[in-house]
Design a protein around this motif. Sequence first.
Motif, short mmCIF file in Angstrom:
data_model
loop_
_atom_site.label_atom_id
_atom_site.label_comp_id
_atom_site.label_asym_id
_atom_site.label_seq_id
_atom_site.Cartn_x
_atom_site.Cartn_y
_atom_site.Cartn_z
N LEU A 10 5.22 68.62 25.79
CA LEU A 10 6.36 67.89 26.24
C LEU A 10 5.41 66.13 25.46
N ALA A 12 6.36 62.69 26.60
CA ALA A 12 7.20 62.05 27.43
C ALA A 12 7.05 60.44 27.34
N ALA A 55 10.97 64.62 26.73
CA ALA A 55 11.60 62.88 27.25
C ALA A 55 11.65 61.86 27.60
N LYS A 76 15.38 65.20 28.63
CA LYS A 76 15.57 65.18 29.64
C LYS A 76 15.03 63.69 29.70
N TYR A 78 15.72 60.09 32.08
CA TYR A 78 15.97 59.56 33.68
C TYR A 78 15.50 57.81 33.17
N TYR A 88 8.17 61.99 36.58
CA TYR A 88 7.66 62.91 36.04
C TYR A 88 7.66 64.86 37.15
N LEU A 91 10.13 66.72 36.09
CA LEU A 91 9.89 67.46 34.57
C LEU A 91 8.55 68.37 34.88
N GLU A 94 10.62 71.43 35.97
CA GLU A 94 11.82 72.09 35.43
C GLU A 94 11.31 72.35 34.30
#
Length: 169
Positions: A10, A12, A55, A76, A78, A88, A91, A94
């Motif tokens: 991931l 972010a 994300a 995703k 936010y 965080y 995430l 999920e």
Amino acid sequence: MKDALKKIKLLALDVDGVLTDGRIIIDSNGVETKNFDVQDGMGLMLFKKCGLLTAIISARASGVVAYRAQDLKIDKTYVGIYPKISAYEQLLQEFKLNDSEVCFIGDDVVDLSIMKRCGVAVAVANAVAEVKQTADYVTTKKGGRGAVRETVELILQAQGFWGPKLYEH
């Protein structure tokens, strides 16, 4: 660092100062605009093409960010979240990930809580000193000027994805 990059599932990102150059432009009607780098966007699309997740975690609420995130098919998003660490942690739950599987790119002190936990913490070239000191890697490119793309390429190279098979097909 190459071993840490191999684990990343991931990516972010903060937005203002990372995915943009940090400027917030508001016209006389209150309409907000931001500048995004097309190569950063392409990098994120290539990242997703490899089956990896993306994300956005931004402390500022912004319709422009939501629109760009949808355009890039960010997994995703936010916005208007502070402190950012709560997003965080959501995430991680999920996507069933642990800290070592996350790379986060930040530029300012509100990003430090995530940067101190994630597997690979990246600061953009124009980040504040505290962020650069915390980072595992500082990009050569500035936020909104290719820093995200630079990070994407590092991760994809470490994982063996980067090359003509990825971007010519």
